[in-house]
Design an enzyme around this catalytic site. Structure first.
Site: not given
Length: 314
Positions: A190, A198, A203, A207, A233
């Site tokens: 994680d 973000n 965002h 990505d 994630e």
């Protein structure tokens, strides 16, 4: 179309013209043999499918193979097939038993895929008189099918297996491990404080971080390992034939790989770390969910301990 000569009666001329039109309009490479394996007729597409130049086959210098034993054609075709022995064995089997029909796919050495159909021809009183063969290049179709399969089974952003595909494959691997008494481990990953990335850079930047992270993970995995994305994630790695002594060091390598990612956004370095939880298959694990739950517990223990570290549940 090329074929043996037939009497030039009006009926025969019509039949020949009709057959020629059908054969030459077909997208398939087609040839017909008699009960002795002598080629009676074929179309031009047959040579095109196999990439055989006119004149490459002795006795058929003008591109007309009619009257030749089909062994002459086989001699040219076999080197093109990825696995020629099974191909030849199946051909011999079909000739030996006229009742057999065939529909299969053939892989070529040049990367193409051909589809083959074959069935016997019967005359009066159900007498075997020969066999017809069809070959079609389905490479483009197979590429589309593969692309659709990839879309259906993989996360489009990271290329990792999607949640559904991961759990399907994981269930198969768990059953295999139980059957053979093999070890099986799972690493849950994680990204730490991903929401901050973000929120701060947007965002699109998030990505790009996910893509870089996934590429780094894949670079450290074996062919048989299964890498999946099961949440935003959250990622997981299934390690067949691997116990704790192999899984925990890998989790550490994955953690260090992530920590070392060299990423920038708008001139600022993006700091990326991951926490990892490791679990190995135990006698009481009836399903992948049980294994995943213990890996999840180890992951959150790593989070509580300060993040950017690996914990395990034996």
């Amino acid at each position: 179309m090329t074929s043996t000569q037939a009497p030039a009666t009006p009926e025969r001329k019509f039949e020949r013209s009709l057959l020629e039109a059908i054969l030459e309009a077909s997208p398939d490479g087609i040839f017909v043999v008699d009960d002795q394996g002598i080629i009676l007729c074929h179309n031009q597409r047959l040579l095109e499918v196999f990439g055989i130049a006119p004149g490459a086959i002795a006795g058929g210098e003008d591109g007309d193979l009619a009257g030749l034993d089909d062994q002459n054609l086989l001699t040219q075709v076999l080197p093109l097939i990825h696995e020629p022995e099974p191909f030849l064995q199946r051909v011999m089997m079909l000739y030996a038993d006229p009742l057999l029909e065939d529909h299969c796919e053939l892989e070529c050495r040049d990367g193409r895929t051909l589809e083959r159909h074959s069935r016997a021809l019967w005359g009066e009183d159900q007498c075997y008189v020969g066999r017809v063969w069809f070959f079609r290049d389905i490479t483009a179709r197979k590429r589309v099918e593969h692309a659709l399969e990839q879309l259906a089974q993989h996360d489009p952003l990271t290329g990792a297996a999607n949640r559904r595909h991961f759990f399907e494959r994981a269930a198969e691997e768990l059953a295999r491990a139980r059957r053979h008494g093999d070890a099986l481990s799972l690493v849950m990953l994680d990204l730490d404080h991903f929401k901050r990335i973000n929120d701060h850079w947007g965002h699109a930047a998030g990505d790009r971080v996910l893509q870089a992270f996934a590429a780094g993970v894949r670079s450290l995995l074996r062919r048989e390992d299964l890498f999946g994305r099961i949440g935003g994630e959250e990622f997981v790695v299934l390690l067949p034939a691997t116990g704790l002594e192999g899984a925990l060091p890998l989790a550490e390598r994955l953690r260090r790989q992530t920590e070392g990612l060299d990423l920038e956004e708008n001139g600022e370095r993006v700091s990326v770390t991951t926490s990892a939880g490791v679990a190995t298959l135990g006698a009481g694990d009836a399903s992948t969910d049980a294994l995943l739950q213990r890996a999840d517990e180890a992951l959150y223990a790593a989070k509580r301990a300060g993040r950017n570290r690996s914990f395990c549940q034996a």
